[in-house]
Design an enzyme around this catalytic site. Structure first.
Site, PDB file in Angstrom:
ATOM      1  N   SER A 207       0.939  -0.930  -0.132  1.00 21.46           N
ATOM      2  CA  SER A 207      -0.088   0.008  -0.298  1.00 21.46           C
ATOM      3  C   SER A 207       0.670   1.053  -0.358  1.00 21.46           C
ATOM      4  O   SER A 207       1.957   1.346   0.369  1.00 21.46           O
ATOM      5  CB  SER A 207      -1.309   0.077   0.876  1.00 21.46           C
ATOM      6  OG  SER A 207      -1.449  -1.425   1.196  1.00 21.46           O
TER       7      SER A 207
HETATM    8  N1  SAH Z   1      -1.626  -4.471   4.096  1.00 19.83           N
HETATM    9  C1  SAH Z   1      -0.372  -4.839   2.606  1.00 19.83           C
HETATM   10  C2  SAH Z   1      -1.277  -4.553   1.467  1.00 19.83           C
HETATM   11  C3  SAH Z   1      -1.709  -5.758   0.039  1.00 19.83           C
HETATM   12  S1  SAH Z   1      -2.185  -5.941  -0.703  1.00 19.83           S
HETATM   13  C4  SAH Z   1       1.297  -4.110   2.586  1.00 19.83           C
HETATM   14  O1  SAH Z   1       0.854  -3.353   3.355  1.00 19.83           O
HETATM   15  O2  SAH Z   1       1.833  -4.902   2.005  1.00 19.83           O
HETATM   16  C5  SAH Z   1      -3.807  -7.197  -0.629  1.00 19.83           C
HETATM   17  C6  SAH Z   1      -3.116  -7.887   0.352  1.00 19.83           C
HETATM   18  O3  SAH Z   1      -4.775  -8.652   0.515  1.00 19.83           O
HETATM   19  C7  SAH Z   1      -2.736  -9.098  -0.426  1.00 19.83           C
HETATM   20  O4  SAH Z   1      -1.463 -10.199  -0.278  1.00 19.83           O
HETATM   21  C8  SAH Z   1      -3.316 -10.873  -1.396  1.00 19.83           C
HETATM   22  O5  SAH Z   1      -3.259 -11.733  -1.361  1.00 19.83           O
HETATM   23  C9  SAH Z   1      -4.257 -10.053   0.497  1.00 19.83           C
HETATM   24  N2  SAH Z   1      -5.546 -10.907   0.356  1.00 19.83           N
HETATM   25  C10 SAH Z   1      -6.755 -10.689  -0.929  1.00 19.83           C
HETATM   26  N3  SAH Z   1      -7.836 -11.552   0.050  1.00 19.83           N
HETATM   27  C11 SAH Z   1      -7.763 -11.844   0.791  1.00 19.83           C
HETATM   28  C12 SAH Z   1      -8.164 -12.537   2.209  1.00 19.83           C
HETATM   29  N4  SAH Z   1      -9.486 -13.028   1.769  1.00 19.83           N
HETATM   30  N5  SAH Z   1      -8.062 -12.930   3.167  1.00 19.83           N
HETATM   31  C13 SAH Z   1      -6.112 -12.864   3.368  1.00 19.83           C
HETATM   32  N6  SAH Z   1      -5.593 -12.517   2.597  1.00 19.83           N
HETATM   33  C14 SAH Z   1      -6.231 -11.756   1.608  1.00 19.83           C
END
Ligand code: SAH
Length: 202
Positions: free
Chosen positions: A56
């Site tokens: 993010s």
């Molecule tokens: N907070 C993270 C952002 C990652 S992007 C950071 O700071 O880097 C969002 C993430 O959510 C991805 O890694 C994706 O695989 C995960 N994601 C999507 N659907 C999900 C679910 N149902 N349960 C857990 N993770 C999920």
């Protein structure tokens, strides 16, 4: 890292909670960015993380943290661990963080990143975060980093009384609170997130 990045990217855009600004200063984003993206680690943007996912934008992480209004004593659930960056910032602000990621490789990446950045106490679990973690509920705050089409009811159910849930919903980052049995949903900002994928693990 540019010395004034917190002022330019965060304070000038309305992030005023000094605990959040300090937490953003304390967590080295370069520890959470893939090797080939390191030179962009302090850019004002989301960055590719591999597996079709993104780390993010710092402003969005700060906005989520500010909306959660953490005091320091909360148990926090972080849904969508990705790189672990958001989880590390939450760890600066709360008592304990449990983070759930559905892609096994990213669980490993996040654990390594968090350890390298000194945030070993964050628990990273493999699973579908839209179901929450019922065995560890209630949570004083829940942060979701993937966009849901509708409100995941298990997350609402796992919120402690007076708890705060921030998630991307219908193109907006929204804050959900409940007071005296009345639910309030407040839009914070238009945002773009990768989709929250529910159901079977890959
Ligand atoms: N907070 C993270 C952002 C990652 S992007 C950071 O700071 O880097 C969002 C993430 O959510 C991805 O890694 C994706 O695989 C995960 N994601 C999507 N659907 C999900 C679910 N149902 N349960 C857990 N993770 C999920």
């Amino acid at each position: 890292m540019p010395a004034d990045w917190v002022d330019r990217q965060l304070r000038d855009r309305g992030i005023r909670d000094t605990r959040v600004l300090d937490a953003m200063r304390a967590v080295p984003r370069e520890s959470f960015v893939p090797e080939e993206e390191r030179k962009h680690a302090w850019d004002d943007a989301a960055l590719p993380l591999g597996y079709g996912q993104t780390i993010s934008q710092p402003y969005v992480v700060a906005l989520i943290c500010q909306a959660l209004a953490l005091q320091g004593d909360e148990l926090v659930l972080d849904v969508g661990t990705g790189s672990g960056y958001q989880a590390a910032v939450l760890d600066e602000l709360a008592a304990h963080v449990i983070s759930v990621e559905r892609i096994p490789e990213l669980v490993e990446v996040a654990r390594l990143n968090l350890a390298a950045a000194g945030h070993r106490s964050v628990e990273v679990l493999l699973g579908d975060g839209s179901l929450g973690v019922p065995a560890r509920a209630p949570f004083g705050a829940i942060a979701v980093a993937a966009a849901a089409a509708e409100l995941p009811q298990p997350l609402v159910d796992q919120l402690a009384p007076g708890g705060r849930l921030v998630l991307p919903l219908g193109g907006y980052l929204v804050l959900l609170t409940e007071a005296a049995g009345r639910r309030r949903v407040e839009p914070l900002a238009p945002v773009r997130f990768v989709p929250l994928v529910t159901g079977l693990l890959p």
